[in-house]
Enzyme design. Structure first.
Site, PDB file in Angstrom:
ATOM      1  N   HIS B 362       0.813  -1.219   0.000  1.00 12.12           N
ATOM      2  CA  HIS B 362       0.000   0.000   0.000  1.00 12.12           C
ATOM      3  C   HIS B 362       0.847   1.270   0.000  1.00 12.12           C
ATOM      4  O   HIS B 362       0.341   2.374  -0.204  1.00 12.12           O
ATOM      5  CB  HIS B 362      -0.947  -0.003   1.211  1.00 12.12           C
ATOM      6  N   ASP B 366      -2.547   2.338  -4.285  1.00 11.28           N
ATOM      7  CA  ASP B 366      -3.735   2.390  -3.432  1.00 11.28           C
ATOM      8  C   ASP B 366      -4.718   1.293  -3.834  1.00 11.28           C
ATOM      9  O   ASP B 366      -4.505   0.573  -4.811  1.00 11.28           O
ATOM     10  CB  ASP B 366      -4.402   3.754  -3.552  1.00 11.28           C
TER      11      ASP B 366
END
Lengths: 460, 387
Positions: B362, B366
C-alpha cells in the site's frame, strides 16, 4: 536498641556462620547464646574429642614404636593432662571466635532467647535480667541436647564423657554413630573396657556398608566389644554400677554408660506460638533453610542437620537468603567423618544407595596396602572406594577407611562440587609418596587403568 | 595456492551455505571439476575448482554459512610452501570466526603470519562436557549459571530436556532461511492490503479445450500468467519496486511462479511473460517446475522477477492471502477452479469459477488501482484468445 537485620538464636556452628555471613553481606546482627560461643562442637563435641583422639593416636603410636625401629621406655597416659590440653585448645578457639565475631560488629547477647514474635526476641540473662531486641529476620540455631530417657547414676551424655574425672574400668556406649565410635576408640585406648551397643546390624548405618563393616572389624580387633542389632531397654543402678538392659535379654554392668543420641533443643523458644512447623522433632525447613514462617530460618541440628559441616553450610545458606543472595543446600555434598584408627569417611552417594536408585555405577578401588606412603607411615589398613557414574564418568561418592582419610576427603569434595569426572581426577598430578595418590589410583581403577595394582582379570 | 570463495549467484545474495564438500581434504581435484556444493537464494550450485591441485583445507564445513567472497576452502597447488599454506589457513579461519561487520564499519586488518587460532575458552565442568558430547550439545550455545558463568551439569541437562520436547531440530539454512528472512522482511516493511475477485473461468476452460482438440496443450497457469502479464502492461504501477524515496517501474514483465519443493518454496522467473505465447509459457513453467523439484535451478532462473503468482488451487484451496515477494509491489494468489452457482439472466446456473486475490504494497499503490488491475485481469481471462 536499634533494630537488627538478623537475630540468631544459638552461637554454635550454624549460628555463628549465619551471623558472620550476614555481617559480611552488610547486615546488622545480634547473636544470642546462653552457654559458650561455639556451641557443642567447639566446647563439648568435635574439638575436645578430636584433641583426645590425637592424644590416644600418639599413645598408640608410641606403644607401637618398636615396629618403627624405636625403643621407647614405659609410656603412661595422663588423662587429666590430656583433658587440660583439650581445654586449652577449646579456650583458644573460643577466644579466637569471639574476636572474629567482634571484628564483624556482631552483638553477642548472653542469655536465653525466647520469641515474642517473629520480629522480637526476649533475652533472659544469667541473673534474670530481661531485654528485648527487634529484628527483621530470625535464624533458629539452638542445636540439640542429649537424649536421656532414663535417670541413673553413671549414665552420662556424650558431651560429658571427655570431662570424666577418673577413668572408669568399664564403659558402655549407647549408639554406634561417629561420636560413639570416637569415644569408644578414645576410652578403649586408655584401657577402659568398652562396649558399643548399636541397634542396626552394623555400626555407622549411614556410611558405606563396606567401610562400616571393615571399621567394625578393626575396632573389634583392638578389643572393643561391639553389640549390634540390640536396643537398650533401660538403665538402672545396682551395686554402684549402671546396669544397661538390652533387648536381647542380656544386661551390661558398667561404671559409665554414655548416651550418644540427641534430641531437639527448642522447647522453650516459643516456636509453636509463632506457628513455626516442626517435623519429627526438628524445625521444618526447605533447601533455602526457610521455615513455614516468612523471615524465620532454622539451621544446624535443630533443623535436622547432623554434623558441624552441615551446620556451617545451612547457617551460610540461611544468611545468604536473608541478605538477598539466592542460595540453596540442594546438590551440596556433605562429608561424614569418624576419627578413630583407622579413620573413616563417607561423601556423596554410597554403592548401596546407587543400586537402590537404579544408577549404573562403576566402583574404583585402591587398598592402602598398595600405597607406598601408607606403608611408610605404618598404616596400610583400609581402602579408597570411588563411586563413579558409568555413563558420564561423574564422581558420585567417595568412601574411605584408612590413615588420615579425613584430610583426603576435602579435595574430592571440591572436585565433586565442580562436577569432576574420574578422568579429570586421574589426570591430575599428585605428590609422591603421599596418601593422596590413593585417590588418583581409585579414579584410575574406575577407568580400568590402575597403575599400582595388577592388571584386572578379564571377565569371561 | 588458490582460495575457494563463496560465489555470488544473485544480485540480492548476501550469504550462502555449504551443502557438501564433494572432495575430502587431501584429495586431488582438477580445474573445473565440481569441488563443493553450495546453496543460496533458492539455488543449489556446484562450485568448480579454480585450479588443479589438492583440496588442502575445508574452512567452512557442510551446513555452515559464509558471506559472499569469504574463503570457504583452500586449494594446494604445486610449489606451495607449508608456511604459506598455514598462514592462509589461519587467516581464513580467523576471518570466518570474526563476527559480521556492519556496512561502513572499518575493518582493521590484522597482518600476522604467526599461527593464530582464536577460539573463545568455554568454561564448563568436566561432567557438563561429557554430557554435551553425549547429547551432541554445542557448549558455545549455553550460558552457564555456575560461578563466573561456568557451565554446569544442570545447564546442559536443561537444554537436553528442552530439546527432548521436539522430535526434530531443523537448522534454518538455505531455502528455508531465505524464505524466512524475506517473508519477515516483506511483512514488516510493506503494509499489505488484499483485494479479491471471482473470475468466471468458462471461457478459459473452453479455450483450453479448444486448443487441446487441435493438439495444443496449454496449462491454466500459462493462461493466468499471460492474462496477468497483459494486465500489468496496462497498469504498470503494479510491476514496480519501492527503492528508498522512489518507485521504480520495471520495463520488463518478469513473472515469478511460486513452486513447492522438498526443501521449501522457490519462485523462479518467467521472463518477458507478456511477450510469450501460451504454448511457450506452458513449456517454460513445466521446465522451471521440474528444475525446481530436482534442485537444478540456476542463478539465471531466479533473477529479475517483477511480480509473483502463487497458486494453491491444486490443494482445493479457494482463496488465500499471500505475502508479497520483496522487493516487488504485489502478488497474485490463485484458488482452484470449481463449479459455483452464479446468478445470470434471472436464473441460477453453475459456472467454473476461480477466486483470485491480489496482495499489494500500500506504500506503492492504493486500493483503487489494485482493484482496477484485478478487474482487468478478470476481463482478460474471460475473453482471452490464443493469438
Amino acid at each position: 536498641m536499634d533494630r537488627f537485620d538478623l537475630c540468631v538464636l544459638g552461637a554454635g556452628p550454624a549460628g555463628y556462620h549465619a551471623a558472620i555471613r550476614t555481617s559480611q553481606l552488610g547486615g546488622k546482627v545480634a547473636l544470642v547464646e546462653e552457654r559458650e560461643i561455639g556451641g557443642t562442637c567447639l566446647n563439648r563435641g568435635c574439638i575436645p574429642n578430636r584433641a583426645l583422639v590425637q592424644s590416644v593416636n600418639l599413645l598408640n603410636e608410641i606403644r607401637n614404636a618398636q615396629s618403627y625401629g624405636l625403643r621407647v621406655g614405659g609410656v603412661e597416659a595422663d588423662f587429666a593432662a590430656m583433658k587440660r590440653r583439650a581445654e586449652e585448645i577449646v579456650k583458644r578457639l573460643n577466644t579466637g571466635l569471639r574476636e572474629v565475631l567482634s571484628s564483624y560488629d556482631i552483638q553477642v547477647l548472653e542469655g536465653r532467647g525466647r520469641l515474642r514474635s517473629k520480629n522480637e526476641v526476649e533475652v533472659t540473662g544469667r541473673k534474670g535480667e530481661i531485654q528485648a531486641i527487634q529484628c527483621n529476620n530470625l535464624v533458629i540455631a539452638t542445636g540439640a541436647r542429649p537424649f536421656r530417657p532414663w535417670e541413673a547414676e553413671g549414665f552420662i551424655a556424650s558431651e560429658e564423657a571427655w570431662r570424666i574425672v577418673e577413668l572408669p574400668e568399664t564403659m558402655a556406649i549407647l549408639g554406634g554413630s561417629s561420636v560413639g565410635v570416637e569415644l569408644a576408640y578414645i576410652f578403649n585406648s586408655l584401657g577402659v573396657e568398652t562396649t558399643v551397643v548399636e541397634s542396626s546390624p552394623c555400626i555407622l548405618p549411614q556410611f558405606d556398608k563396606e567401610v562400616a563393616i571393615r571399621l567394625q572389624r578393626a575396632l573389634k580387633r583392638s578389643d572393643i566389644n561391639i553389640l549390634t542389632g540390640v536396643e537398650v531397654s533401660g538403665i538402672k543402678n545396682r551395686e554402684g554400677k549402671a546396669v544397661v538392659s538390652l533387648s536381647s535379654g542380656e544386661a551390661l554392668k558398667v561404671d559409665k554408660a554414655v548416651a550418644t543420641k540427641r534430641t531437639d533443643n527448642m522447647s522453650s523458644l516459643g516456636l509453636p506460638e509463632l506457628g513455626v512447623e516442626t517435623e519429627n522433632g526438628f524445625v521444618k525447613v526447605n533447601e533455602r533453610m526457610e521455615t513455614s514462617i516468612e523471615g524465620v530460618y532454622a539451621a544446624g541440628d535443630v533443623a535436622g542437620g547432623s554434623s558441624s559441616q552441615e551446620a556451617f553450610l545451612q547457617g551460610t545458606v540461611a544468611a545468604e537468603n536473608i541478605m538477598g543472595v539466592d542460595s540453596s543446600t540442594a546438590g551440596r555434598f556433605i562429608p561424614r567423618c569418624v576419627y578413630a584408627s583407622p579413620e573413616a569417611v563417607s561423601l556423596g552417594i554410597t554403592e548401596e544407595e546407587a543400586r537402590e536408585k537404579g544408577l549404573t555405577v562403576t566402583v574404583g578401588r585402591f587398598p592402602f596396602s598398595a600405597s607406598g606412603q601408607a606403608l611408610c607411615i605404618g598404616e596400610g589398613e583400609g581402602f579408597v572406594k570411588l563411586i563413579v557414574d558409568t555413563k558420564y564418568d561423574e564422581i558420585l561418592g567417595l568412601h574411605m577407611l584408612g590413615p588420615r582419610v579425613t584430610e583426603l576427603v576435602g579435595g574430592v569434595s571440591l572436585a565433586m562440587s565442580l562436577e569432576a569426572t574420574a578422568e579429570t581426577m586421574a589426570e591430575a598430578v599428585y605428590p609422591h609418596p603421599t596418601l593422596s595418590e590413593a585417590l588418583k589410583e581409585a579414579a584410575l581403577s574406575s577407568l580400568g587403568r590402575s597403575i599400582h595394582l595388577p592388571r584386572p582379570k578379564r571377565r569371561i | 595456492m588458490r582460495r575457494i570463495l563463496m560465489p555470488r549467484m544473485d544480485i540480492d545474495m548476501e550469504k550462502g551455505s555449504v551443502v557438501e564438500w564433494m572432495k575430502p581434504e587431501g584429495e586431488a581435484v582438477a580445474e573445473g571439476e565440481p569441488v563443493v556444493k553450495i546453496m543460496s537464494e533458492k539455488v543449489t550450485y556446484e562450485v568448480p575448482s579454480p585450479a588443479s591441485g589438492t583440496l588442502h583445507k575445508i574452512i567452512v564445513t557442510a551446513a555452515s554459512e559464509a558471506s559472499i567472497g569469504q574463503v570457504i576452502g583452500l586449494l594446494r597447488e604445486q610449489g606451495d610452501t607449508e608456511e604459506e599454506l598455514e598462514a592462509a589457513v589461519n587467516e581464513a579461519v580467523v576471518r570466518h570466526a570474526e563476527p559480521e561487520r556492519k556496512e561502513g564499519e572499518r575493518r582493521v586488518e590484522v597482518v600476522s603470519h604467526a599461527p593464530r587460532r582464536e577460539t573463545a575458552r568455554i568454561v564448563a565442568s568436566p561432567v557438563a562436557k561429557r554430557l554435551a558430547e553425549e547429547h551432541g550439545v554445542d557448549l558455545a550455545r549455553i550460558v552457564g549459571t555456575g560461578p563466573e558463568g561456568r557451565i554446569t551439569k544442570e545447564d546442559v541437562l536443561r537444554l537436553v530436556e528442552e530439546a527432548s520436547q521436539f522430535s526434530e531440530t531443523i537448522p534454518l539454512t538455505g531455502v528455508r532461511r531465505t524464505v524466512a528472512e524475506r517473508m519477515a522482511e516483506s511483512f514488516r516493511a510493506a503494509p499489505h492490503a488484499t483485494v479479491t475477485i471471482d473470475v468466471d473461468m468458462s471461457h478459459a476452460v473452453d479455450l483450453r479445450k479448444r486448443l487441446q482438440e487441435s493438439g495444443v496443450d496449454v496449462s491454466y497457469n500459462a493462461l493466468i500468467i499471460k492474462a496477468t502479464a497483459m494486465a500489468l502492461r496496462e497498469l504498470p504501477i503494479l510491476n514496480s519496486t519501492l527503492k528508498g524515496t522512489e518507485i521504480k517501474v520495471w520495463k520488463a514483465v518478469n513473472i515469478c511462479v511460486a513452486i513447492d519443493t522438498p526443501s521449501g518454496l522457490v519462485a523462479p522467473v518467467v521472463k518477458n511473460a507478456d511477450q510469450r505465447s501460451l504454448v511457450d509459457l506452458t513449456g517454460m513453467v513445466e521446465e522451471l517446475a521440474s528444475k525446481a523439484k530436482e534442485e537444478r535451478l540456476t542463478a539465471e532462473d531466479m533473477k529479475g522477477g517483477t511480480f509473483t503468482i502463487t497458486n494453491l488451487g491444486m490443494f482445493g484451496v479457494d482463496q488465500f492471502q499471500p505475502i508479497i515477494n520483496p522487493p516487488q509491489a504485489a502478488i497474485l494468489a490463485v484458488g482452484r477452479i470449481s463449479q459455483r452457482p452464479v446468478v445470470e439472466g434471472g436464473g441460477i446456473m453453475a459456472k467454473p469459477t476461480a477466486t483470485m486475490s491480489l496482495a499489494f504494497d500500500h506504500r506503492i499503490v492504493d486500493g483503487a488501482p489494485a482493484a482496477r488491475f484485478l478487474s482487468r485481469l478478470r476481463d482478460i481471462l474471460q475473453a482471452l484468445e490464443e493469438e
